[in-house]
Design a protein around this motif. Sequence first.
Motif, PDB file in Angstrom:
ATOM      1  N   ALA C  58     -18.987 -25.253   9.609  1.00  0.00           N
ATOM      2  CA  ALA C  58     -19.739 -26.225   8.687  1.00  0.00           C
ATOM      3  C   ALA C  58     -20.676 -27.053   9.488  1.00  0.00           C
ATOM      4  O   ALA C  58     -20.629 -27.177  10.700  1.00  0.00           O
ATOM      5  N   ILE C  59     -21.393 -27.479   8.811  1.00  0.00           N
ATOM      6  CA  ILE C  59     -22.428 -28.657   9.142  1.00  0.00           C
ATOM      7  C   ILE C  59     -22.049 -29.981   8.147  1.00  0.00           C
ATOM      8  O   ILE C  59     -22.441 -29.679   7.280  1.00  0.00           O
ATOM      9  N   THR C  60     -21.494 -30.797   8.637  1.00  0.00           N
ATOM     10  CA  THR C  60     -21.349 -32.184   7.980  1.00  0.00           C
ATOM     11  C   THR C  60     -22.202 -33.227   8.268  1.00  0.00           C
ATOM     12  O   THR C  60     -22.605 -33.265   9.356  1.00  0.00           O
ATOM     13  N   ALA C  61     -22.672 -34.008   6.986  1.00  0.00           N
ATOM     14  CA  ALA C  61     -23.558 -34.970   7.498  1.00  0.00           C
ATOM     15  C   ALA C  61     -22.887 -36.291   6.733  1.00  0.00           C
ATOM     16  O   ALA C  61     -22.194 -36.227   5.689  1.00  0.00           O
ATOM     17  N   GLN C  62     -23.279 -37.540   7.327  1.00  0.00           N
ATOM     18  CA  GLN C  62     -22.469 -38.603   6.791  1.00  0.00           C
ATOM     19  C   GLN C  62     -23.190 -39.890   6.764  1.00  0.00           C
ATOM     20  O   GLN C  62     -23.864 -39.929   8.038  1.00  0.00           O
ATOM     21  N   MET C  74     -22.630 -33.488  12.112  1.00  0.00           N
ATOM     22  CA  MET C  74     -21.741 -32.926  13.061  1.00  0.00           C
ATOM     23  C   MET C  74     -21.685 -31.227  12.681  1.00  0.00           C
ATOM     24  O   MET C  74     -21.775 -30.857  11.450  1.00  0.00           O
TER      25      MET C  74
END
Lengths: 127, 361, 151
Positions: C58-62, C74
């Motif tokens: 996955a590609i997580t953004a926050q 991430m």
Amino acid sequence: MERLKKRFSLLSAIIDALIEPPETVGYPFTKLELPETYRGAIVIDPEKCTGCGLCVRDCPAQGLELVKKSRHEFKLIHYPARCAYCGQCSISCRRKAISHSNQLVGSTSNPEALVVVLKEKEDEEQG
Amino acid sequence: MQNRISIPIGPQHPLLKEPLSMMIDISGEKVLGGSMRLGYVHRGIERLAEQRNYIQNVLLIERVCGICSHVHTTTYCYAVEALLGIEIPPRAQYIRALMCELERIHSHLLWLGILAKHVGLETIFMHAWHDRESSLDIMEAISGGRVSHAANQIGGVSFNLDKAQAEMIRSTISNLRTQVEGLLNVIETEPALHARTQGVAPVSAEMIRQYCVVGPIARASGVDIDLRRDDPLPPYDQLEFKVITHADGDAWARTLVRAQETRESLNLCDTIMRDMPDGEVLVRAPRKVPPGEAIIRSEAPRGEVFYYLRSDGSENPARVKIRTPTLSALSMIPAQLAAIQVADIPVVLAGIDLCVACADR
Amino acid sequence: MTKFNLQSMIDKIEDATGTPGEVYDGINNDETIYIEPDQLVDVINILRDHFDCIHLTAITAQQREDQHDTIEVMYHFWKGRGITLLMKLPTSTPQLTSIIDFLPGADFYEREVAEMFGIHYTGREETPPLLLPDDWQNGPPFIGREENDAE
């Protein structure tokens, strides 16, 4: 020999299908048998409820509402149409006051049935 | 050279259980390619989860998908428990695993019915969905709901199993095993099913790795990944089971992998019921989660489910990121469509076992 | 192909790009390395060539509540154990290099992060919307959260 065996297995499947009773029930003309643990309509034991509001805080669907008129007067309202019948209120309640029965919640054409007052406590001291 | 035309499939179409819009280019009977648009079931669950507290989120996360709802809540609850630093009782771990395996059985039998219906063998569809009712009956008798189980709580599970229920589970699994073996026998010997699925849309292991595909689709192309064995959540580290792989990568291999996994799941249910320890099932967990970040992965019926959870010390989570297995399988569809006939489109779609609600969240 | 080893990974990043990555131990269960956004493609190449690790989960953004000028992105990989690459981008001009040339499976992940957080990907054509409707006018839903929540 193989072809004979195959035809015989088909015959046994046909006989099974003819003998077995149907899997469906003719609801609503037949009574529905639901397991005891089925999460149906919400019921309350009024003696145990103290209006603490834990069930309201944890309900994911905003199906419960606590209206507090004063320190000892409150009304606990349940909205059967918003309720998700998940059982979170009965697990969050510390006094085991609110729980599920296994009655199926049917549809209704009466709008007043959509707002159910579970418990109403008036102030006992007057004057 | 015949004309090139584009046929739209979706958003509403008899082939699809959930809305998905595809535009497929064909020339005569040959499919040339296609494109796809998601987002018809997007509910913004990651954003909604930030506005509810951790306990309400268990029931919100359950509604990401209808077929694999329990695995989503299990992964979320393990993530919250990792942040809280608590460990749930062993009996609760086993009950969570039992519901996961029952869900895998019901999902694979549902898929089998859909595949048979798309191929044209409607009797197998009826029998598979009839047998699926047995597993749904077990889940209803122990948790209270057929599809929305509400089985998980933060700190354990919400119900316990008594002796009568345990006996009912064992006898139903035993009957279901007889039925599933009958279905497996039909699948492995039915020539019409072979003719429709053998050699259709083969996917190589290299393509699987490039598109980051997981689950039974990857195992059908020889890529040996199964998170129940590779990154086990308790109690899978103590249970023995076989991981089914096949090497061909065509629709027939995908059929075999899922069908044989159903048999393995039934065996796992028996093992879980035999080894289940006694004890309590729920420990009380604090409502405020200390600040931190956690990542948990688990194996849904369709592949890898990934949760990233960040908390900032309040009662609501700060970020919930969900990754579902169907998302990468959907990205591989245009490549799979490139060399098949029009009549193979349903077989390819059924072989992927779409769960668009999972992909859209 | 060698088994993943955190220290050897950091040494190889330093060999390839000049600056080593930093170990970030905030996430349980995953080995996390904090790198600069322009090191991304080199680091992914090291993961693929030396450790045979190419499965992008996955590609997580926050965006953290107390740091509104930064977006954290991430990239989560998996090879026997989870490996996460953490980057910080400025909210005003978030930009990353696309990796779909050698990893086509990242296409959907990049499109989702681009529409939800407004991240601009160079090296590919435009990122059409993945989950949001075509006529969405309100900007990235995850940026400017307090104003959206108040509605």
